[in-house]
Design a protein around this motif. Structure first.
Motif, PDB file in Angstrom:
ATOM      1  N   ARG A  43       0.809  -1.218   0.000  1.00  0.00           N
ATOM      2  CA  ARG A  43       0.000   0.000   0.000  1.00  0.00           C
ATOM      3  C   ARG A  43       0.848   1.276   0.000  1.00  0.00           C
ATOM      4  N   ASP A  44       2.160   1.148   0.223  1.00  0.00           N
ATOM      5  CA  ASP A  44       3.020   2.328   0.372  1.00  0.00           C
ATOM      6  C   ASP A  44       3.567   2.779  -0.976  1.00  0.00           C
ATOM      7  N   LYS A  45       3.392   4.084  -1.257  1.00  0.00           N
ATOM      8  CA  LYS A  45       3.892   4.674  -2.493  1.00  0.00           C
ATOM      9  C   LYS A  45       5.225   5.378  -2.288  1.00  0.00           C
ATOM     10  N   PHE A  51       4.163  -0.686  -3.912  1.00  0.00           N
ATOM     11  CA  PHE A  51       2.878  -0.383  -4.544  1.00  0.00           C
ATOM     12  C   PHE A  51       2.903  -0.725  -6.034  1.00  0.00           C
ATOM     13  N   VAL A  52       3.963  -0.342  -6.727  1.00  0.00           N
ATOM     14  CA  VAL A  52       4.059  -0.583  -8.169  1.00  0.00           C
ATOM     15  C   VAL A  52       4.104  -2.075  -8.468  1.00  0.00           C
ATOM     16  N   GLN A  55       0.608  -3.582  -8.012  1.00  0.00           N
ATOM     17  CA  GLN A  55      -0.365  -3.182  -9.027  1.00  0.00           C
ATOM     18  C   GLN A  55      -0.064  -3.810 -10.386  1.00  0.00           C
ATOM     19  N   ASN A 221       9.348   0.588  -5.318  1.00  0.00           N
ATOM     20  CA  ASN A 221       8.885   1.586  -6.279  1.00  0.00           C
ATOM     21  C   ASN A 221      10.060   2.327  -6.913  1.00  0.00           C
TER      22      ASN A 221
END
Length: 411
Positions: A43-45, A51-52, A55, A221
Motif C-alpha cells: 500500500r506504500d507509495k 505499490f508498483v 499493481q 517503487n
C-alpha cells in the motif's frame, strides 16, 4: 466541568494550529526530503514501498484473481492447498519460516503451485531444508545505514532461461544478500548481484517451483521506476506460468519476527485492536484521559516563586578575559591561561602536585577523577608542549577547549 472548558478549548486550538503549521511545512516543496524508510508494503507509495510491484501483477496476469494472505502456510487466505495453478508471492525483509511452515509451503508447491520469496535473510529452518547458505554484506546494519557503501543496488539475470544476461541498477539503498552455498542437484541459478554472486535461485519440488530471491529492494517503487528496471520485474515474474489462476500477496512474513512459532496466539487486546473502529475509539479515549489528567495536575496552591541561582562572578570574569584574548588572536597566550586555570583546578580540587606533567601524573589524575585516561593524556601532553610553542592554531585551541569542557563535566 464549565471551569475546565476554557482549558479544553485552548488545548484543541493549540493542537489545530500545530497540525496546520506541520501540514504547511510538509507542503513546502523546499522542505520535502526523500523518505528512506524501507517499507516493502504493497500500500506504500514511498520509494521503498511495493505499490508498483503489487499493481503490475494484475497487468502481467490479467486472468488471475489477486488476493492478500495474512495467515501462515497451511491456512492461506486467498489460496488453497489442494488446487493447482496458484502462486504465493512473499516480499519481506526476512523470511522467518519455521519447520512446520516450510513443510506446508513445500506441500503446496508439490501440488503444482509456485512460491516466490524475496528477502535479505531467511530462517535457519528454511536454509536447512533448502540446503543453502546466504550472507548479507554489512549484516542488519545495512538496513539502517545511509552509508554510500550500501547504495547502488545492481542485479542481473542469467542468460538461461531469459535468453540473454541483462544487468539492472539504481542509485538507491542496496540491502541485499547472496548465496555462499547451494545444492546444485535441485537448484538452478537465475540471477546474480553486482559482484557476480548468485542471489536468485529456483528449487524444483514436485510439480511446482520455489523461487528464492535475496534483493527485495529490486521490487521497490524506486527501483522499478528507475530507468528501464521494470523490464527486470517483468522477466522475473515471467517465470510464473501464464495460466496462473490465483495469486496471493503475502503479508504474514512481513510482520512475523524471528523466533515466532506457528502456535503463538494473539492476546484478546491485539484481536480487538485489529478492528480499525475499535482502535480509533480506544485512541480517542486515551487522549481524552490524558487531557483530563493534565488538567487535574495543575497546581491548586499559590505558585512558588523561582529563586535564581547566584551567578559565578569569577567564572564570568574568566570568560570575559578569554573572549578578549580570542578576539585579539593571541591563541597561544589564551591556551596558557586555560592550562594554568586547569592546573590550579587540579591542585585545589584533587590535591595533586602539578610540577611534573608525566605519565604518573596522568595516572594519578585518572584515579582521582575517574575520567578516561585516553581523554586526560591529550590535555596533559598539550599543556606540557605549550611552553615551547610559538603559536597555537584555531583548530588546536578549539580542540583543547573541547577537551577541557568534557573534563570539567565528567570530573
Amino acid at each position: 466541568m464549565k471551569r475546565y472548558l476554557p482549558y479544553i478549548l485552548i488545548v484543541v486550538i493549540v493542537a489545530a494550529v500545530v497540525m496546520l503549521f506541520t501540514k504547511a511545512q510538509d507542503d513546502n516543496p523546499d522542505r520535502r526530503k526523500l523518505n528512506k524508510r524501507i517499507s516493502l508494503r504493497k500500500r506504500d507509495k514511498i520509494p521503498y514501498g511495493t505499490f508498483v510491484a503489487y499493481q503490475q501483477l494484475q497487468h502481467l496476469f490479467p486472468q488471475a484473481s489477486l488476493g492478500v494472505n495474512r495467515s501462515e502456510p497451511g491456512y492461506l487466505d486467498s489460496l488453497t492447498a489442494f488446487e493447482k495453478q496458484q502462486a504465493l508471492i512473499i516480499i519481506a525483509p526476512r523470511f522467518a519460516a519455521d519447520e512446520y511452515e516450510m513443510k506446508s509451503l513445500l506441500e503446496f508447491i508439490r501440488n503444482g503451485n509456485d512460491v516466490f520469496i524475496s528477502a535479505t535473510d531467511i530462517s535457519d529452518d528454511a536454509a536447512e531444508m533448502l540446503n543453502c547458505e546466504i550472507r548479507m554484506p554489512g549484516g542488519m546494519f545495512a538496513y539502517f545505514s545511509d552509508d554510500a557503501i550500501f547504495d547502488t543496488l545492481t542485479v542481473s539475470l542469467a542468460a538461461a532461461p531469459f535468453g540473454r544476461g541483462a544487468s539492472y541498477t539504481y542509485p538507491g539503498k542496496q540491502y541485499d544478500a547472496h548465496f555462499t552455498r547451494i545444492d546444485t542437484s535441485i537448484t538452478t541459478v537465475l540471477g546474480y548481484d553486482g559482484e557476480g554472486r548468485p542471489d536468485f535461485i529456483r528449487v524444483r519440488a514436485g510439480a511446482g517451483n520455489l523461487y528464492l530471491h535475496l534483493a527485495p529492494l529490486a521490487f521497490s517503487n524506486y527501483f522499478l521506476l528507475y530507468g528501464n528496471n521494470i523490464d527486470y520485474y517483468e522477466k522475473v515474474f515471467s517465470l510464473l506460468p501464464r495460466d496462473t489462476r490465483k495469486i496471493g500477496w503475502d503479508e504474514y512474513y512481513y510482520s512475523k519476527k524471528a523466533g515466532d512459532k506457528k502456535d503463538d496466539k494473539r492476546g484478546w487486546l491485539l484481536v480487538f485492536l485489529s478492528y480499525p473502529s475499535f482502535r480509533a475509539g480506544l485512541i480517542t479515549l486515551l487522549l481524552a484521559l490524558l487531557v483530563y489528567t493534565l488538567l487535574e495536575m495543575r497546581r491548586k496552591q499559590r505558585p512558588i516563586p523561582v529563586v535564581k541561582k547566584p551567578g559565578n562572578d569569577s567564572l564570568d570574569f574568566v570568560k570575559t578575559i578569554g573572549r578578549l584574548y580570542h578576539d585579539k588572536g593571541d591563541h597561544a597566550n589564551l591556551a596558557r591561561k586555560m592550562a594554568a586555570y586547569f592546573l590550579e583546578y587540579v591542585r585545589n580540587r584533587y590535591k595533586l602536585p602539578t610540577t611534573e606533567l608525566n605519565d604518573a601524573f596522568v595516572k594519578n589524575l585518572h584515579i582521582k577523577t575517574g575520567a578516561d585516561i585516553h581523554e586526560l593524556e591529550p590535555i596533559v601532553y598539550f599543556i606540557r608542549e605549550l611552553d615551547g610553542a610559538v603559536a597555537v592554531s584555531d583548530r588546536q585551541l578549539a580542540a583543547f577547549h573541547k577537551q577541557l569542557e568534557s573534563f570539567y563535566k565528567k570530573a
